[in-house]
Each structure stands twice: as structure tokens, then as C-alpha cells.
Scaffold this motif. Sequence first.
Motif, PDB file in Angstrom:
ATOM      1  N   GLU A 260       0.839  -1.190   0.000  1.00 57.97           N
ATOM      2  CA  GLU A 260       0.000   0.000   0.000  1.00 57.97           C
ATOM      3  C   GLU A 260       0.878   1.246   0.000  1.00 57.97           C
ATOM      4  O   GLU A 260       1.893   1.298   0.704  1.00 57.97           O
ATOM      5  CB  GLU A 260      -0.905   0.022   1.232  1.00 57.97           C
TER       6      GLU A 260
ATOM      7  N   GLU B  57      -3.677   6.622  -8.852  1.00 56.54           N
ATOM      8  CA  GLU B  57      -4.344   5.754  -9.817  1.00 56.54           C
ATOM      9  C   GLU B  57      -4.630   4.401  -9.175  1.00 56.54           C
ATOM     10  O   GLU B  57      -5.703   3.820  -9.333  1.00 56.54           O
ATOM     11  CB  GLU B  57      -3.446   5.581 -11.038  1.00 56.54           C
ATOM     12  N   ARG B  58      -3.661   3.915  -8.445  1.00 52.44           N
ATOM     13  CA  ARG B  58      -3.797   2.657  -7.712  1.00 52.44           C
ATOM     14  C   ARG B  58      -2.969   2.789  -6.444  1.00 52.44           C
ATOM     15  O   ARG B  58      -1.756   2.949  -6.499  1.00 52.44           O
ATOM     16  CB  ARG B  58      -3.304   1.491  -8.565  1.00 52.44           C
ATOM     17  N   SER B  59      -3.610   2.709  -5.294  1.00 53.61           N
ATOM     18  CA  SER B  59      -2.895   2.883  -4.030  1.00 53.61           C
ATOM     19  C   SER B  59      -2.452   1.562  -3.429  1.00 53.61           C
ATOM     20  O   SER B  59      -1.764   1.547  -2.407  1.00 53.61           O
ATOM     21  CB  SER B  59      -3.775   3.624  -3.017  1.00 53.61           C
ATOM     22  N   LYS B  60      -2.828   0.447  -4.045  1.00 52.40           N
ATOM     23  CA  LYS B  60      -2.503  -0.854  -3.474  1.00 52.40           C
ATOM     24  C   LYS B  60      -2.320  -1.885  -4.585  1.00 52.40           C
ATOM     25  O   LYS B  60      -3.092  -1.910  -5.550  1.00 52.40           O
ATOM     26  CB  LYS B  60      -3.626  -1.296  -2.525  1.00 52.40           C
ATOM     27  N   VAL B  61      -1.289  -2.710  -4.458  1.00 52.94           N
ATOM     28  CA  VAL B  61      -1.082  -3.843  -5.358  1.00 52.94           C
ATOM     29  C   VAL B  61      -0.882  -5.092  -4.509  1.00 52.94           C
ATOM     30  O   VAL B  61      -0.449  -5.016  -3.357  1.00 52.94           O
ATOM     31  CB  VAL B  61       0.127  -3.633  -6.301  1.00 52.94           C
TER      32      VAL B  61
ATOM     33  N   TRP C 262       6.790  -1.104  -9.741  1.00 54.42           N
ATOM     34  CA  TRP C 262       5.497  -0.443  -9.602  1.00 54.42           C
ATOM     35  C   TRP C 262       5.695   1.038  -9.868  1.00 54.42           C
ATOM     36  O   TRP C 262       6.438   1.707  -9.165  1.00 54.42           O
ATOM     37  CB  TRP C 262       4.936  -0.659  -8.207  1.00 54.42           C
TER      38      TRP C 262
END
Length: 319
Positions: free
Chosen positions: A196, A219-223, A230
Amino acid sequence: MSAMQPPETYKKQEYNDFGLGEKATSGHYRVLKKDGSFNIHKDNVPFLERLNFFHALVTMSWPRFLLLVGLTYFCTNLLFASIYVGIGTENLTGINGITPFERFTEAFFFSAQTITTLGYGQVAPLGILANVVAAIESMLGLLGFALATGLVYGRFSKPAAKLKYSEHAVVAPYKDINGFMFRVANPHGNQLLEIEAQVSLSILRENSSLRDFYELELERSKVVFLPAVWTIVHPISGDSPFIKFKKQELAMGDIEIIVVIKAFDESFSQSVYSRSSYKFDEIKWGEKFVYLMAHKNGRISVDLSGLSRSETAELNTTS
């Protein structure tokens, strides 16, 4: 309305200052260093309250730690060798040295054998005084090596997210707008899960030494996984500080982009954290990161040497 006076549509977070405080972080300087440590020094703290031997020994670099252990071992043996010489080397069997230096050298190596409870048997203490000193030294040796073993284990077992960040961030084209971007990778073999990211912008207020903090929507806070690279992207949309403040105002505001990343380390089964930051002069405008992944021998290859590599890109004018 001045661009340096944020309207109500700004996503200013009143309590999103990471515990730094808008007054405490006033002025032009860096709060968070690139390595994630805080650029903060605590004054007027009593000496005894500053002492934290375990933290210092676990967090110092390996060369300093090994040097400290070696010096402690050497100085301890020097001390006990001096004691043995002081009470008389005639109280030690097998001392064959003629000169004072030779006798001290033999006493030093007897101390080294005693403190490690090795005891080759060539030299042994005689009399109550020499035996008491040898017994005390062997006890200190047991305790000292147990402590050193625990510290070494603590250093190896201490979880840490040693992530690698791009040296600079970029403002690059993103879809039909632009985006603020930086890259992060895990160069080590351990697997990180549920990663995160939280990114905030700190900026000086107009005509003030106080700072405001804005959380940047990502755009994306978690992978779920981080096996490769990333690219963390903040879309520069209508309510972004990168829109509300002009580029010159961002420079004058001495902005600092503060990054906090949390992940679960599969090796330690614990949550780990990583921090870094970017100042205005570490942002490249009108550039984009180059692609790093390629197919080699049936698998994906990632060239981490190019993590910070970027190339010129024309920004969109519609954002």
C-alpha cells in the motif's frame, strides 16, 4: 483569488501532516531524507534518556557493528591481561616469557582463552586471586557472547522493506491528462504482499512559513504483489495541487512529496514500512520513464539499473 490560497475544492487534509505539524515543519528544508530517515534532531534531551543501546546496535551499519564488537573483545582482553600481570604472572602456570612484553602477551592470550571458555590447558591460574579473576572473566565472556549472539540474530531477523525508489519523479502524459509518477522496486529476493502506498504533498503557505499538507489521490494505491516494478501515479485532475498551483508557485512553495509504503513481508510474516520523499528539483517535467521489462529465456527480465531512466515526452495541454 490567488493561486497560493487554496479554495475549498482542494483536498487539503487538516490532520494529514504525518505528526510533523504545520508549524514544526515551517521553512525551507527537507523533512524526510531520501533514505527514509527524518531530518529532525532532538535538542535538550537528558543523556540517560537518549541512551538506547539495543536500537543503536541493531540499526548501525555492519562494518561499525563488527568494529565495535572487535574493539570490545580486544579491550576486554587488554584489561584482564593487565589484571593478571598486576597480580603477578607467577600465579599463572606455563608463563615462559622473559621480558615484560612477552609475559603480557602470554597473559593476553590466556585471557582470550578464558573469556571464550576455550582453555587449551597450557596456562592455568594458581591461587585464589588468579582463580577469582579467571572465574569472573569466564562469566563475563558467557554473558557477553550471549548478548553478541542475540544482537547478531536481531540484526538478521529485523524485518525491513528495503525498497529502491527512482532517483527522481516525473510529470508525464497519462491517458488524456498528465500524471505525477515515480517508480519503486524490491531488489531483494523476499516476497512482499499487499503493498500500500500513501503519497502527500507539503507546501508552504503564501506569505507564511507554515505548511499545508495535501493527500494525493493515486491511480492505484494498493497492489497485491511487487515482483517487478510499480510505477505509482497521481493523475493530475481538476482538484490536484499540480493543477491548482502553477509550476512556479510549487517551486516557491518548496514542495516536498512524502511517500509512505506499507507491505507484508512473507519471509518474516510481519508488516514492514518504507519511506522516501521528492523535492521540487527532483521532479522532471515533460519526461516519462522508459520501459524496463523484457522477455529473456522464457521469463520476464527487469533491468533495475534503469529504474530512474526517463526520456522526453510532450505533456498534454488539456489537464
